[in-house]
Design an enzyme around this catalytic site. Structure first.
Site, PDB file in Angstrom:
ATOM      1  N   VAL A  51       0.933  -1.108  -0.022  1.00 32.38           N
ATOM      2  CA  VAL A  51       0.168   0.040  -0.002  1.00 32.38           C
ATOM      3  C   VAL A  51       0.884   1.322   0.068  1.00 32.38           C
ATOM      4  O   VAL A  51       0.521   2.134  -0.846  1.00 32.38           O
ATOM      5  CB  VAL A  51      -1.042   0.077   1.336  1.00 32.38           C
ATOM      6  N   LYS A  56      14.107  -2.435   2.756  1.00 36.27           N
ATOM      7  CA  LYS A  56      12.903  -2.306   1.870  1.00 36.27           C
ATOM      8  C   LYS A  56      12.545  -0.681   1.502  1.00 36.27           C
ATOM      9  O   LYS A  56      12.393  -0.510   0.271  1.00 36.27           O
ATOM     10  CB  LYS A  56      11.866  -3.020   2.574  1.00 36.27           C
ATOM     11  N   TYR A  66      12.066   9.038  11.483  1.00 33.58           N
ATOM     12  CA  TYR A  66      11.150   9.722  12.062  1.00 33.58           C
ATOM     13  C   TYR A  66      11.411  11.304  12.203  1.00 33.58           C
ATOM     14  O   TYR A  66      10.704  12.152  12.101  1.00 33.58           O
ATOM     15  CB  TYR A  66      10.501   9.355  13.482  1.00 33.58           C
ATOM     16  N   GLY A  97       1.559  -2.157   9.103  1.00 34.46           N
ATOM     17  CA  GLY A  97       0.683  -3.133   9.663  1.00 34.46           C
ATOM     18  C   GLY A  97       0.523  -4.317   8.722  1.00 34.46           C
ATOM     19  O   GLY A  97       1.004  -4.375   7.837  1.00 34.46           O
ATOM     20  N   ARG A 133     -11.008  -7.341   8.932  1.00 33.45           N
ATOM     21  CA  ARG A 133     -10.156  -6.342   9.069  1.00 33.45           C
ATOM     22  C   ARG A 133     -10.095  -6.336  10.737  1.00 33.45           C
ATOM     23  O   ARG A 133      -8.845  -5.886  11.121  1.00 33.45           O
ATOM     24  CB  ARG A 133     -10.599  -5.079   8.460  1.00 33.45           C
ATOM     25  N   ASN A 136      -5.068  -1.343   8.519  1.00 32.43           N
ATOM     26  CA  ASN A 136      -6.602  -1.732   9.118  1.00 32.43           C
ATOM     27  C   ASN A 136      -6.361  -2.427  10.221  1.00 32.43           C
ATOM     28  O   ASN A 136      -5.240  -2.699  10.684  1.00 32.43           O
ATOM     29  CB  ASN A 136      -6.969  -2.762   7.964  1.00 32.43           C
ATOM     30  N   PRO A 137      -7.594  -2.229  11.174  1.00 27.03           N
ATOM     31  CA  PRO A 137      -8.789  -1.851  10.977  1.00 27.03           C
ATOM     32  C   PRO A 137      -8.766  -0.153  10.847  1.00 27.03           C
ATOM     33  O   PRO A 137      -8.655   0.335  11.971  1.00 27.03           O
ATOM     34  CB  PRO A 137      -9.934  -2.280  11.950  1.00 27.03           C
ATOM     35  N   SER A 192      -8.594   6.856   5.973  1.00 27.91           N
ATOM     36  CA  SER A 192      -8.844   6.594   4.413  1.00 27.91           C
ATOM     37  C   SER A 192     -10.527   6.282   4.709  1.00 27.91           C
ATOM     38  O   SER A 192     -11.269   6.542   3.650  1.00 27.91           O
ATOM     39  CB  SER A 192      -8.070   5.644   3.934  1.00 27.91           C
ATOM     40  N   ASP A 207     -14.384   2.266  -0.402  1.00 24.20           N
ATOM     41  CA  ASP A 207     -15.825   1.596  -0.692  1.00 24.20           C
ATOM     42  C   ASP A 207     -16.634   2.495  -1.542  1.00 24.20           C
ATOM     43  O   ASP A 207     -17.451   1.883  -2.344  1.00 24.20           O
ATOM     44  CB  ASP A 207     -16.376   1.282   0.731  1.00 24.20           C
ATOM     45  N   ARG A 215     -15.800   2.053  -4.980  1.00 24.91           N
ATOM     46  CA  ARG A 215     -16.240   0.722  -5.569  1.00 24.91           C
ATOM     47  C   ARG A 215     -17.657   0.660  -5.619  1.00 24.91           C
ATOM     48  O   ARG A 215     -18.078   0.318  -6.667  1.00 24.91           O
ATOM     49  CB  ARG A 215     -15.947  -0.198  -4.534  1.00 24.91           C
ATOM     50  N   HIS A 253     -15.206   1.122   7.532  1.00 19.80           N
ATOM     51  CA  HIS A 253     -14.539   0.364   6.305  1.00 19.80           C
ATOM     52  C   HIS A 253     -14.377  -1.078   6.771  1.00 19.80           C
ATOM     53  O   HIS A 253     -13.393  -1.590   7.222  1.00 19.80           O
ATOM     54  CB  HIS A 253     -13.159   0.923   6.123  1.00 19.80           C
ATOM     55  N   THR A 263      -4.884  -6.058  -1.640  1.00 21.67           N
ATOM     56  CA  THR A 263      -5.301  -4.917  -2.400  1.00 21.67           C
ATOM     57  C   THR A 263      -4.599  -3.806  -2.238  1.00 21.67           C
ATOM     58  O   THR A 263      -4.362  -3.491  -1.055  1.00 21.67           O
ATOM     59  CB  THR A 263      -6.683  -4.640  -2.278  1.00 21.67           C
TER      60      THR A 263
HETATM   61  P1  NAD Z   1       2.800  -5.043   3.661  1.00 17.73           P
HETATM   62  O1  NAD Z   1       2.872  -6.281   4.567  1.00 17.73           O
HETATM   63  O2  NAD Z   1       2.685  -5.169   2.193  1.00 17.73           O
HETATM   64  O3  NAD Z   1       3.331  -3.832   4.347  1.00 17.73           O
HETATM   65  C1  NAD Z   1       3.303  -3.620   5.578  1.00 17.73           C
HETATM   66  C2  NAD Z   1       4.490  -2.584   5.859  1.00 17.73           C
HETATM   67  O4  NAD Z   1       4.724  -2.121   6.871  1.00 17.73           O
HETATM   68  C3  NAD Z   1       5.722  -3.538   5.724  1.00 17.73           C
HETATM   69  O5  NAD Z   1       6.838  -3.324   4.795  1.00 17.73           O
HETATM   70  C4  NAD Z   1       6.218  -3.797   7.299  1.00 17.73           C
HETATM   71  O6  NAD Z   1       7.607  -3.782   7.357  1.00 17.73           O
HETATM   72  C5  NAD Z   1       5.920  -2.425   7.610  1.00 17.73           C
HETATM   73  N1  NAD Z   1       6.033  -2.078   9.158  1.00 17.73           N
HETATM   74  C6  NAD Z   1       5.387  -2.996  10.218  1.00 17.73           C
HETATM   75  N2  NAD Z   1       5.483  -2.718  11.241  1.00 17.73           N
HETATM   76  C7  NAD Z   1       6.247  -1.452  11.215  1.00 17.73           C
HETATM   77  C8  NAD Z   1       6.636  -0.388  12.121  1.00 17.73           C
HETATM   78  N3  NAD Z   1       6.351  -0.458  13.327  1.00 17.73           N
HETATM   79  N4  NAD Z   1       7.066   0.508  11.439  1.00 17.73           N
HETATM   80  C9  NAD Z   1       7.430   0.874  10.306  1.00 17.73           C
HETATM   81  N5  NAD Z   1       6.886   0.047   9.439  1.00 17.73           N
HETATM   82  C10 NAD Z   1       6.535  -1.201   9.635  1.00 17.73           C
HETATM   83  O7  NAD Z   1       0.940  -4.696   3.700  1.00 17.73           O
HETATM   84  P2  NAD Z   1       0.146  -3.712   2.810  1.00 17.73           P
HETATM   85  O8  NAD Z   1      -0.607  -4.779   2.030  1.00 17.73           O
HETATM   86  O9  NAD Z   1       0.830  -2.792   2.495  1.00 17.73           O
HETATM   87  O10 NAD Z   1      -1.042  -3.243   3.958  1.00 17.73           O
HETATM   88  C11 NAD Z   1      -0.581  -2.322   4.758  1.00 17.73           C
HETATM   89  C12 NAD Z   1      -1.814  -2.097   5.526  1.00 17.73           C
HETATM   90  O11 NAD Z   1      -2.769  -1.224   4.826  1.00 17.73           O
HETATM   91  C13 NAD Z   1      -2.660  -3.305   6.196  1.00 17.73           C
HETATM   92  O12 NAD Z   1      -3.152  -2.968   7.609  1.00 17.73           O
HETATM   93  C14 NAD Z   1      -3.658  -3.453   5.353  1.00 17.73           C
HETATM   94  O13 NAD Z   1      -4.697  -4.162   5.918  1.00 17.73           O
HETATM   95  C15 NAD Z   1      -4.011  -1.956   5.011  1.00 17.73           C
HETATM   96  N6  NAD Z   1      -4.714  -1.861   3.840  1.00 17.73           N
HETATM   97  C16 NAD Z   1      -5.871  -0.714   4.115  1.00 17.73           C
HETATM   98  C17 NAD Z   1      -6.751  -0.437   3.099  1.00 17.73           C
HETATM   99  C18 NAD Z   1      -7.783   0.628   3.260  1.00 17.73           C
HETATM  100  O14 NAD Z   1      -8.566   0.776   2.176  1.00 17.73           O
HETATM  101  N7  NAD Z   1      -7.660   1.326   4.304  1.00 17.73           N
HETATM  102  C19 NAD Z   1      -6.602  -1.224   1.973  1.00 17.73           C
HETATM  103  C20 NAD Z   1      -5.784  -2.210   1.626  1.00 17.73           C
HETATM  104  C21 NAD Z   1      -4.699  -2.456   2.794  1.00 17.73           C
END
Ligand code: NAD
Length: 320
Positions: A20, A46, A71, A85, A94, A126-127, A149, A154, A157, A181, A236
């Site tokens: 994301v 990364k 930071y 996350g 979620r 999420n959540p 967000s 939604d 969509r 959401h 996604t």
């Molecule tokens: P991902 O696993 O690809 O990436 C998450 C990244 O967070 C990883 O690179 C990890 O190293 C990093 N991370 C974890 N803990 C950390 C910390 N303490 N400090 C800094 N970085 C940290 O996951 P993703 O697919 O990118 O999804 C990320 C989040 O977005 C998830 O919670 C997912 O459910 C959410 N998401 C939200 C929506 C929305 O509509 N709001 C849509 C899709 C995904």
């Protein structure tokens, strides 16, 4: 006379550069909205890799400085977007990842707020509604500066599916998904319209069939969209990245745009002290105003149920 002032470059910080975060960074880069994009990740390599790869897009986009940072780099950011996350696994909702991501937010949010008490925090993890509330509590920032967000995705969509059904541009179909959401989200049918006409009226005036069952099917497809995508590709990210970029644009350009985003809701439809999505005016200050749409009594009841689901999840985080 020599001008000694230096214009501050517009900076966006992204914490969590997985699918994301990196997709949003790419969208942001192509938009040219930010002069500086800083990527922060627990796995520093990364973030560095993404920064290098994205930088190679600059000759095809707009002059933008992108780097892997810390930071302290959030201090100058207009917006810090949190996309860190874990994702819900197959069969998990979620809300199932609330504790794990709540812990991650306890690490991230106080750091961001300490470095930058004036900037906006935009949450996607999420959540998202629960974590937006957590980010508000953990940051100590005014509610308008902490945005989730929410249902912007939604809503996109929903409008896409309705536009396909009616054979028109999704930008001409108006409506909102409000509330969580997630599974308890509410399609606000009483606000949904084409050329200002509620859908049954629009159909009657244009000799089109209107079946509530088809509309309910569209609402269900909207609710289950993420599940259907995850079944096929495990995650996604394009849709939410587009939504985050739209919110970013509304903030950085001070657009006063109405968007369905997650924000602290107080004194609306019997709902208090919870973050969920309602149509909001978004400008450079964040959520300038939470709008109070005229919902049907069924929709208000459904929104209250959605708020109850979220309050229950928030209580698991022990935020005090
Ligand atoms: P991902 O696993 O690809 O990436 C998450 C990244 O967070 C990883 O690179 C990890 O190293 C990093 N991370 C974890 N803990 C950390 C910390 N303490 N400090 C800094 N970085 C940290 O996951 P993703 O697919 O990118 O999804 C990320 C989040 O977005 C998830 O919670 C997912 O459910 C959410 N998401 C939200 C929506 C929305 O509509 N709001 C849509 C899709 C995904």
């Amino acid at each position: 006379m020599t001008d000694t002032t230096t214009a501050q470059a517009t900076r966006v910080a992204i914490v969590g550069t997985g699918d994301v975060g990196a997709t949003y960074a790419h969208h942001l880069l192509l938009s040219g909205l930010a002069a500086e994009i800083v990527l922060i990740n627990r796995n520093r390599a990364k973030a560095e890799g993404e920064a290098m790869d994205l930088t190679h897009t600059v000759p095809f986009a707009q002059p933008t400085r992108i780097w892997a940072g810390d930071y302290e780099d959030c201090a100058e950011a207009a917006i810090t977007v949190i996309t860190a996350g874990v994702n819900p696994g197959q069969g998990e909702s979620r809300l199932d990842v609330v504790k794990k991501n709540g812990e991650i937010f306890r690490q991230i949010v106080p750091e961001v707020a300490r470095q930058n008490p004036r900037g906006i925090i935009l949450v996607a993890s999420n959540p998202v509604d629960v974590l937006t509330y957590a980010a508000w509590k953990l940051s100590g920032l005014p509610p308008r500066q902490v945005i989730g967000s929410g249902t912007i995705l939604d809503t996109a969509r929903f409008r896409t599916l309705l536009a396909e059904h009616f054979g028109m541009d999704s930008r001409n179909v108006h409506g909102y998904i409000i509330g969580e959401h997630g599974d308890s989200q509410v399609p606000a049918w009483s606000l949904t319209n084409i050329i200002g006409m509620p859908l049954p009226e629009y159909c009657a005036a244009h000799g089109l069939p209107y079946h509530q069952a088809q509309m309910d099917e569209i609402a269900q497809q909207t609710r289950e969209a993420a599940k259907r995508i995850v079944e096929r590709k495990d995650a996604t990210y394009y849709g939410v990245a587009g939504g985050l970029a739209r919110i970013t644009e509304a903030i950085l350009r001070d657009q006063h745009t109405v968007l369905s985003v997650s924000t602290l809701v107080e004194s609306y439809a019997g709902i208090d002290d919870v973050c969920l999505s309602l149509p909001c005016i978004v400008d450079e200050s964040g959520v300038e105003r939470v709008l109070h749409p005229a919902l049907s009594s069924d929709e208000r009841d459904a929104l209250r149920r959605s708020a109850d689901v979220l309050k229950q999840a928030i209580s698991e985080l022990d935020l005090g």
